[in-house]
Write a protein that holds these residues in place. Sequence first.
Motif, mmCIF file in Angstrom:
data_model
loop_
_atom_site.group_PDB
_atom_site.id
_atom_site.type_symbol
_atom_site.label_atom_id
_atom_site.label_comp_id
_atom_site.label_asym_id
_atom_site.label_seq_id
_atom_site.Cartn_x
_atom_site.Cartn_y
_atom_site.Cartn_z
ATOM 1 N N GLY A 61 17.116 17.667 -3.839
ATOM 2 C CA GLY A 61 17.044 16.255 -4.664
ATOM 3 C C GLY A 61 17.887 15.256 -5.205
ATOM 4 N N GLY A 62 17.642 14.498 -3.192
ATOM 5 C CA GLY A 62 18.371 13.917 -3.293
ATOM 6 C C GLY A 62 17.675 12.788 -3.109
ATOM 7 N N MET A 63 16.426 12.892 -3.551
ATOM 8 C CA MET A 63 15.131 11.547 -3.652
ATOM 9 C C MET A 63 14.103 12.294 -3.925
ATOM 10 S SD MET A 63 13.943 10.609 0.264
ATOM 11 C CE MET A 63 14.930 9.972 0.584
ATOM 12 N N SER A 64 13.472 11.624 -4.651
ATOM 13 C CA SER A 64 12.031 11.952 -5.557
ATOM 14 C C SER A 64 10.512 11.836 -3.577
ATOM 15 C CB SER A 64 10.940 10.610 -6.298
ATOM 16 O OG SER A 64 10.606 9.729 -5.535
ATOM 17 N N LEU A 65 9.836 12.966 -3.914
ATOM 18 C CA LEU A 65 8.866 13.115 -3.425
ATOM 19 C C LEU A 65 8.464 11.473 -2.976
ATOM 20 C CD1 LEU A 65 7.235 14.551 -1.234
ATOM 21 C CD2 LEU A 65 5.743 14.983 -3.110
ATOM 22 N N GLY A 66 8.112 10.629 -3.579
ATOM 23 C CA GLY A 66 6.880 9.776 -3.556
ATOM 24 C C GLY A 66 8.105 8.935 -2.986
ATOM 25 N N VAL A 67 9.713 8.412 -2.742
ATOM 26 C CA VAL A 67 9.703 8.333 -2.014
ATOM 27 C C VAL A 67 9.728 8.209 -0.371
ATOM 28 C CG1 VAL A 67 12.677 6.853 -1.392
ATOM 29 C CG2 VAL A 67 11.901 7.088 -3.269
ATOM 30 N N LEU A 68 10.022 9.455 -0.109
ATOM 31 C CA LEU A 68 9.730 10.273 0.494
ATOM 32 C C LEU A 68 8.665 9.461 1.043
ATOM 33 C CD1 LEU A 68 10.652 11.888 3.014
ATOM 34 C CD2 LEU A 68 9.441 13.974 1.926
ATOM 35 N N GLY A 110 1.056 -1.015 -0.366
ATOM 36 C CA GLY A 110 -0.174 -0.161 -0.419
ATOM 37 C C GLY A 110 0.910 1.220 -0.431
ATOM 38 N N PRO A 111 1.735 1.270 1.225
ATOM 39 C CA PRO A 111 2.630 2.609 0.810
ATOM 40 C C PRO A 111 3.710 2.696 -0.630
ATOM 41 C CG PRO A 111 2.951 1.286 2.780
ATOM 42 C CD PRO A 111 1.825 0.515 2.281
ATOM 43 N N TYR A 112 3.654 1.873 -1.308
ATOM 44 C CA TYR A 112 5.044 1.670 -2.514
ATOM 45 C C TYR A 112 4.258 2.698 -2.938
ATOM 46 C CZ TYR A 112 7.570 0.422 -6.336
ATOM 47 O OH TYR A 112 8.140 -0.581 -7.288
ATOM 48 N N LEU A 113 2.342 1.384 -3.507
ATOM 49 C CA LEU A 113 1.768 2.323 -4.335
ATOM 50 C C LEU A 113 1.748 3.718 -4.184
ATOM 51 C CD1 LEU A 113 -0.456 -0.804 -5.260
ATOM 52 C CD2 LEU A 113 1.481 -0.419 -6.721
ATOM 53 N N LEU A 114 1.228 4.264 -2.866
ATOM 54 C CA LEU A 114 0.480 5.074 -3.109
ATOM 55 C C LEU A 114 2.115 6.611 -3.173
ATOM 56 C CD1 LEU A 114 -0.901 5.345 0.896
ATOM 57 C CD2 LEU A 114 -1.653 5.750 -1.254
ATOM 58 N N GLY A 115 3.263 5.920 -3.224
ATOM 59 C CA GLY A 115 4.576 6.444 -3.297
ATOM 60 C C GLY A 115 4.567 6.929 -4.934
ATOM 61 N N ARG A 116 4.118 5.491 -5.378
ATOM 62 C CA ARG A 116 4.232 5.813 -7.332
ATOM 63 C C ARG A 116 3.380 6.728 -7.293
ATOM 64 N NH1 ARG A 116 4.581 1.757 -9.980
ATOM 65 N NH2 ARG A 116 4.552 2.862 -11.773
ATOM 66 N N ILE A 117 1.743 6.782 -6.631
ATOM 67 C CA ILE A 117 0.631 7.874 -7.281
ATOM 68 C C ILE A 117 1.501 9.393 -6.924
ATOM 69 C CG2 ILE A 117 -1.690 8.527 -6.830
ATOM 70 C CD1 ILE A 117 -2.408 5.912 -5.861
ATOM 71 N N VAL A 118 2.294 9.489 -5.981
ATOM 72 C CA VAL A 118 2.980 11.062 -5.311
ATOM 73 C C VAL A 118 3.488 11.118 -6.530
ATOM 74 C CG1 VAL A 118 4.531 11.532 -4.040
ATOM 75 C CG2 VAL A 118 2.277 10.823 -3.207
ATOM 76 N N ASN A 119 4.395 10.189 -7.063
ATOM 77 C CA ASN A 119 5.507 10.510 -8.810
ATOM 78 C C ASN A 119 4.753 10.992 -9.326
ATOM 79 O OD1 ASN A 119 7.898 10.026 -6.401
ATOM 80 N ND2 ASN A 119 8.554 8.225 -6.964
ATOM 81 N N LEU A 120 3.853 9.890 -9.718
ATOM 82 C CA LEU A 120 2.995 10.342 -11.480
ATOM 83 C C LEU A 120 2.514 11.572 -10.902
ATOM 84 C CD1 LEU A 120 1.252 6.781 -11.673
ATOM 85 C CD2 LEU A 120 3.505 8.111 -12.637
ATOM 86 N N VAL A 121 2.213 11.708 -9.908
ATOM 87 C CA VAL A 121 0.814 13.111 -9.546
ATOM 88 C C VAL A 121 2.089 14.534 -9.759
ATOM 89 C CG1 VAL A 121 -0.440 14.814 -8.150
ATOM 90 C CG2 VAL A 121 -0.981 12.549 -8.739
ATOM 91 N N GLU A 122 3.342 14.432 -9.264
ATOM 92 C CA GLU A 122 4.049 15.208 -9.245
ATOM 93 C C GLU A 122 4.848 15.796 -10.291
ATOM 94 O OE1 GLU A 122 9.109 16.035 -6.552
ATOM 95 O OE2 GLU A 122 7.780 14.266 -6.767
ATOM 96 N N ALA A 123 5.054 14.685 -10.932
ATOM 97 C CA ALA A 123 5.890 14.547 -12.509
ATOM 98 C C ALA A 123 4.817 15.144 -13.162
ATOM 99 C CB ALA A 123 6.420 13.254 -12.830
#
Length: 581
Positions: A277-284, A43-56
């Motif tokens: 810039g050391g990591m993406s928002l999704g990873v955080l 669940g958290p991993y997929l939420l991180g993916r959603i955040v990265n897609l929205v950010e990008a």
Amino acid sequence: MSLPVADRAEVRRDTVRLLRAERGRVAGVVLLTCLATGAGLVGPYLLGRIVNLVEAGTATLGTVDRLAAGVLAAAFVQLLLTRYARRAVYRFGEHVLRRLREDFVGRVLSLPTRVVERSGTGDLTTRVSADVGNVGNGLRGALPEISMGVLQILVLVVAVTWLHPLLGLCALLGLPLVWPAARWYLRRSRETYLAEGAALSAALEGATATAEGGRTVEALGVQEDRRGVTDRDVGVLYRARRGSLRLRSVLFPVAEAVFVLPVSVTLLVGGAMYLNGGMSLGVLVTCLLYVQQMVDPMIGVTQRMEELQRAGASFARLRGVQRLPEESADPGRVPADDRIELSGVRYSYVPGHDVLRGIDLSVRPGERLAVVGPSGAGKTTIGRLLSGADAPGAGHVLLGGVPVAELAPEVLRERIVLVNQEHHVFTGTLRENLAIAAPEGVEADDTTLLRALDAVDADWARGLADGLDTRVGSGGEALSPARAQQVALARVVLLDPHTVVLDEATSLLDPRTARHTERSLAAVLEGRTVIAIAHRLHTAHDADRVAVVADGRITELGAHDELIAAGGAYAALWSSWHGTD
């Protein structure tokens, strides 16, 4: 005498042995817990993916819907696996608890009678009730929480470290801070909870003694003394429980404060790295969710640690019984005959205060011997030594040339039976209460059981509504003390031993019934050796010989008529009993 307590090494060995015996269930618990934790990572991993897609700016409605559906599916799978993992842990706990109960009760039943009696009812009762309850709570509550919590923490730490090693270190930040408090707690918890268990045993022992001896307490007017004893025992228990409370009051606040720290540090460090810039928002976001998931298991493990330590102390008390020597199953030496010899026998309940002071006595096979004397003279102690319930401190008690205390249990029960004033009626039918005494291989049919009851004048048994199938004891037909005594004597008839030691075994019957019962029992036990410790002198009148005990010694020995003619202590007792000069 207090029952022993297993040391740390013994507890570890027994714990490993139990886990090995249940290794299939342990493996199932570990597998299900890991799968449940793994499902929780999705669940958290997929939420991180959603955040990265929205950010990008590349997120589409369909993609977000699919990922969101994956989050829900993962949550459902996690819920399902967690349920089965907990069910597996509970089943494991119940199996282990059943094994512990059976081992403890079986071990206690295999102990020599003198060991069980000297340990005190309070200690045994506390171990089989409170200690078993503590272990059960630990297995059903603490063990599931701790085992699943530790596995969840390990999996989450690995996941955070895989996403970003530095944030993995941040997730572990609380552990070195809480370790000193946990170590301080663990060093003191075992002894503290053992002291609490011992204090509870002593308090229960004192309360039981006061309740059972209530009439004696009132008759002697020692209510204040007994209240003082109870207050003292309760005070010791209160101080012991305050000690365990002090341990918890140090560990729990430290743990709850420290375990919130990793979330804050992860947010600060991760936020700084994201801004640089050391990591993406999704990873955080994913790492923060993982670290947040660790907080509840960490706090739960710490809080359940107290319950587990209490269970560990109770486990040590239960397993400590294994240290005691059990009755040997080796048949050993077999008596040559049924002759009983006491030579230079001395015995003391308290070191330095002998109850018996050099008893010499020989009892021929088939002889009826009565032992009389004033209260406290040592009559009951002689009966206990003759039956093997105790061993002499000095001298010898021999049956057919073999020390009675060294006879194997099966041989001893076949040769000598002690019947005293304490009679127990088991919950069940009258038939079951009698049949337990039937020798192995002997069919306890209705005719045999009724004949045994008739032999002790228990005519009331034939008038019961359901006859031998009438339920007696707790929840059934209430048997008066006199009837319970007759049931105990009927068991002796069924057991048919070589020697019977009757320690005021008819004291609860009225004098007329008692004498008739004794004569009926004597007819049934014709040819057997009967040693009757008597307070009613008609028992002595009917005996072949009479032994007079005073101040721990046999002062007179002979037939009734001989002792009357001698005009000694027995003649004075007989005269006093009959109300003549």
